[in-house]
Scaffold this motif. Structure first.
Motif, PDB file in Angstrom:
ATOM      1  N   SER A   1      -9.874  25.360  -8.494  1.00  0.00           N
ATOM      2  CA  SER A   1      -8.825  25.054  -7.567  1.00  0.00           C
ATOM      3  C   SER A   1      -8.018  26.021  -7.311  1.00  0.00           C
ATOM      4  O   SER A   1      -7.276  26.372  -7.113  1.00  0.00           O
ATOM      5  CB  SER A   1      -7.827  24.108  -8.089  1.00  0.00           C
ATOM      6  OG  SER A   1      -9.624  23.094  -8.055  1.00  0.00           O
TER       7      SER A   1
ATOM      8  N   ASP B   1     -12.217  22.299  -1.304  1.00  0.00           N
ATOM      9  CA  ASP B   1     -11.372  22.107  -2.143  1.00  0.00           C
ATOM     10  C   ASP B   1     -11.971  20.968  -3.353  1.00  0.00           C
ATOM     11  O   ASP B   1     -11.826  20.154  -2.711  1.00  0.00           O
ATOM     12  CB  ASP B   1     -10.504  21.972  -2.819  1.00  0.00           C
ATOM     13  CG  ASP B   1      -9.971  22.063  -4.536  1.00  0.00           C
ATOM     14  OD1 ASP B   1     -11.218  21.632  -4.690  1.00  0.00           O
ATOM     15  OD2 ASP B   1      -9.282  22.283  -5.230  1.00  0.00           O
ATOM     16  N   GLU B   2     -13.481  20.655  -3.032  1.00  0.00           N
ATOM     17  CA  GLU B   2     -14.400  19.457  -2.942  1.00  0.00           C
ATOM     18  C   GLU B   2     -14.429  18.541  -2.583  1.00  0.00           C
ATOM     19  O   GLU B   2     -13.511  17.561  -2.561  1.00  0.00           O
ATOM     20  CB  GLU B   2     -13.286  18.558  -4.639  1.00  0.00           C
ATOM     21  CG  GLU B   2     -13.827  19.973  -5.854  1.00  0.00           C
ATOM     22  CD  GLU B   2     -14.055  19.120  -7.438  1.00  0.00           C
ATOM     23  OE1 GLU B   2     -14.527  18.114  -7.380  1.00  0.00           O
ATOM     24  OE2 GLU B   2     -13.691  20.230  -8.584  1.00  0.00           O
TER      25      GLU B   2
HETATM   26 MG   LIG Z   1     -10.221  21.293  -9.031  1.00  0.00          MG
END
Ligand SMILES: [Mg+2]
Ligand SMILES: Nc1ncnc2c1ncn2[C@@H]1O[C@H](COP(=O)(O)OP(=O)(O)OP(=O)(O)O)[C@@H](O)[C@H]1O
Ligand code: SF4
Lengths: 327, 315
Positions: free
Chosen positions: A48, A180-181
């Motif tokens: 991240s 991000d995910e």
């Molecule tokens: Mg993360």
């Protein structure tokens, strides 16, 4: 093809009151136009933070880029002013965050948020922007978008909200989408829908995607290439099929083995141990303490540099050949 | 949604009935809770027996208590609050003439408090734990600790007697006049009200700033002022409205004192004068009006909260 994004020896530290965390330590990779690249690694490996530093959205005041470079479409992003960065975000680079339940402002209708974003970046009348908002919701597969455009976020399901987040991220036709995910917080069935939506939109708009995930299934489904991150360092990068068939890094091998296989009765192995202490810049293979291949050479920085070990296949593992034969 | 809202208001208004009923009993009993004969107390020591008798008859004080209450209630339902003993005017007129003034002052003070609190809270939140933040914190404690009449007198001394910037008393003739004349009274209330609003608003702002939708708003490329005004403040403010609503009774109480200091011709002044002259019908009427005001403002607060935060379910 010319890379749209080049991250070069990026170093990011997070300075908290108690300690300094070297969250990203010499990370180099690139993403080409139209390509999907996966950034994988276990929790805390700096995925991240890497992603956020591209948009200069590091946690303030702790986060700071202390070295390296980020080039987007040939331009050095680290030299951009605050205003230039603000104009770039959402227009040239879109971003989708992990949790759709909390990423939309609860007090505005989803249409209002789309219109706001559109009107920040383009000269467009309110009426046309609302029209475009409906089109965008249709594009991301929300049923009866003329009605749902007036919904508040809490009136939508998690999957729908993530679709709205995608609509927000792509509303100005960005060249690069950072995700991000994007599916971690969603139900398994919805995950697949959202992933195929992203692929579909990518084909339509021809944008590049950098997707952060710790799910190798997502990587296999989505990515052209993979960057494996561990303790803020790149362990291995290769084309997806290459990486799965012939991993050339002991950590990647461990990751692949730790994925549960539905067809086999085999128990989930996992990788025993935890991430090393990142309060100083690690100058050896960070995986050393958990690695079954480890030898004394692995403690030297010069033996564990990222190098091209096969065409288009980069690894930082000293024993990449042994790993390759094991796989 | 609209139907829901109407339904909600109706429901709340129906709930009001027993409350108003209870208040009517309390306000009715005010006269009878004082020991001795109400009529002679109201008229004071210089009253002749004839006067007393006349008033007793006029107010029906010779009838049984429940009869008196029924008459009181009957008048009330017809919107008649009775007649002032000293001023010889209907209480309705006396109150309605002054209601606007007090309402204006309370609104003025609320708006001024918000105008002061929001920037201070925002500033403190953005510069959390800085010298500035701590300075404002100290100032709030000071504002909270000082009695408002003292602050009022101090402001009056400073701004109307020393530098003659604002009038010592009065109400003004038109809207601008009201704003000018009531500035010091409103500022006085603000000095005690703003500290109550700033601390919770500050922590809410800090909270919202670290929320994911603000980060997402940045990632969408919104300008920083857009983020602060449209998203951070907009999300943080709803709690402040509730605090304002909860404090409305206290605000009304505060305005009584302030009106007296600055000779503002509002309900507060009327109440103080009526208490001093034992003009019970006015006191009764004011108790009722104040109570209903508090309830209505609370209802408005709930509606305002629901309007500010679409997630609030009015059920
Ligand atoms: Mg993360
Ligand atoms: N706001 C912050 N303040 C201090 N340290 C942080 C902050 N955010 C992240 N870190 C630290 O930075 C390192 C990298 O975090 P990052 O969020 O990039 O991990 P990640 O790979 O995204 O993990 P996950 O899969 O859990 O999201 C971790 O050691 C984490 O503890
Ligand atoms: S470099 Fe050595 S310690 Fe690191 S993964 Fe490869 S074999 Fe293991």
């Amino acid at each position: 093809m010319q890379p749209i994004l080049e991250v070069d020896s990026l170093k990011v530290v997070l300075q908290t009151k108690q300690r300094t965390i070297h969250a990203v330590n010499n990370v180099t990779f690139h993403v080409r136009t139209g390509e999907t690249v996966g950034l994988v690694g276990e929790s805390g490996s700096g995925k991240s933070i890497t992603c956020r530093s591209i948009l200069q959205l590091l946690p303030t005041p702790q986060g700071k880029v202390v070295g390296g470079g980020i080039r987007f479409a040939g331009k050095d992003l680290l030299s951009y002013s605050k205003k230039q960065m603000q104009e770039l975000r959402g227009r040239e680079i879109g971003m989708v965050l992990q949790d759709p339940m909390s990423s939309l402002d609860p007090v505005y209708r989803v249409g209002e948020q789309l219109v706001e974003t559109l009107r920040t970046h383009t000269k467009i009348s309110k009426k046309d922007a609302w029209q475009k908002a409906v089109e965008l919701l249709r594009l991301v597969g929300i049923p009866s978008p003329e009605k749902r455009v007036h919904d508040y976020p809490h009136q939508m399901s998690g999957g729908m909200r993530q679709r709205v987040m995608i609509a927000l991220a792509i509303c100005c036709d960005p060249k690069l989408l950072l995700a991000d995910e994007p599916t971690t917080a969603l139900d398994v069935t919805v995950q697949d829908q959202v992933l195929s939506l992203m692929k579909e939109i990518q084909q339509r708009l021809g944008m590049a995607i950098l997707i952060v995930t710790h799910n190798l299934g997502v990587v296999a489904e989505m990515c052209d290439r993979v960057v494996v991150l561990y303790a803020g360092k790149v362990m291995e990068t290769a084309a997806t099929s290459d990486l799965f068939q012939t991993p050339r890094h002991a950590y990647t091998l461990g990751l692949i083995h730790s994925v549960p296989r539905i067809e086999s009765e085999e128990k989930l192995e996992g990788i025993p141990g935890t991430l090393p202490d990142m309060s100083h810049a690690i100058k050896c293979c960070p995986f050393r303490e958990r690695c079954s291949f480890a030898t004394s050479e692995c403690s030297f920085d010069e033996h564990t540099q990222l190098k091209e070990v096969a065409p288009g296949h980069w690894s930082a593992c000293f024993h990449h050949e042994r790993v390759c034969t094991q796989a | 949604m609209e139907i829901l809202r109407v339904h909600f208001i109706l429901q709340r208004l129906i709930q009001l009935i027993p409350v108003v009923f209870g208040i009517s009993i309390v306000s009715f009993l005010i006269i009878h809770l004082i020991p001795g004969d109400p009529a002679s107390i109201m008229l004071g020591s210089r009253a002749t027996p004839e006067n007393v008798q006349q008033l007793t008859a006029q107010m029906g004080l010779d009838k049984p208590l429940y009869d008196q209450y029924l008459i009181f209630l009957q008048n009330l339902v017809q919107g008649d609050l009775g007649k002032s003993i000293l001023l010889k005017q209907s209480v309705n007129t006396l109150i309605s003439e002054r209601l606007g003034t007090t309402f204006f002052l309370v609104m003025y003070a609320s708006v001024l408090s918000l105008l002061v609190s929001i920037p201070i809270a925002l500033w403190s939140a953005m510069k959390k734990d800085s010298l500035l933040d701590n300075g404002f914190r100290t100032l709030s404690i000071f504002g909270l600790a000082m009695p408002s009449f003292w602050i009022g007198i101090l402001l009056m001394l400073l701004f109307s007697i020393k530098i003659k910037l604002f009038p010592v008393s009065g109400y003004g003739k038109n809207f601008i006049g009201h704003l000018y004349y009531l500035f010091l009274p409103a500022l006085t209330i603000t000095c005690s009200l703003a500290p109550v609003l700033v601390r919770p608003l500050r922590s809410k702002i800090i909270n919202v700033f670290s929320s994911e939708y603000i980060e997402a708003a940045r990632a969408r490329g919104l300008k920083e002022h857009q983020i602060i005004l449209n998203h951070v403040l907009r999300n943080a403010i709803s709690g402040t409205v509730t605090i304002l609503g909860v404090n409305i009774g206290w605000l009304l109480g505060g305005s009584i004192v302030i009106e007296t200091i600055f000779s503002v011709p509002g309900l507060g002044q009327l109440l103080i004068n009526s208490i001093l002259s034992r003009d019970y019908p006015i006191i009764q009427g004011l108790v009722l009006v104040f109570a209903i005001l508090v309830i209505v403002v609370n209802l408005l607060t709930d509606l305002c909260y629901a309007w500010l935060d679409p997630r609030v379910d009015l059920e």
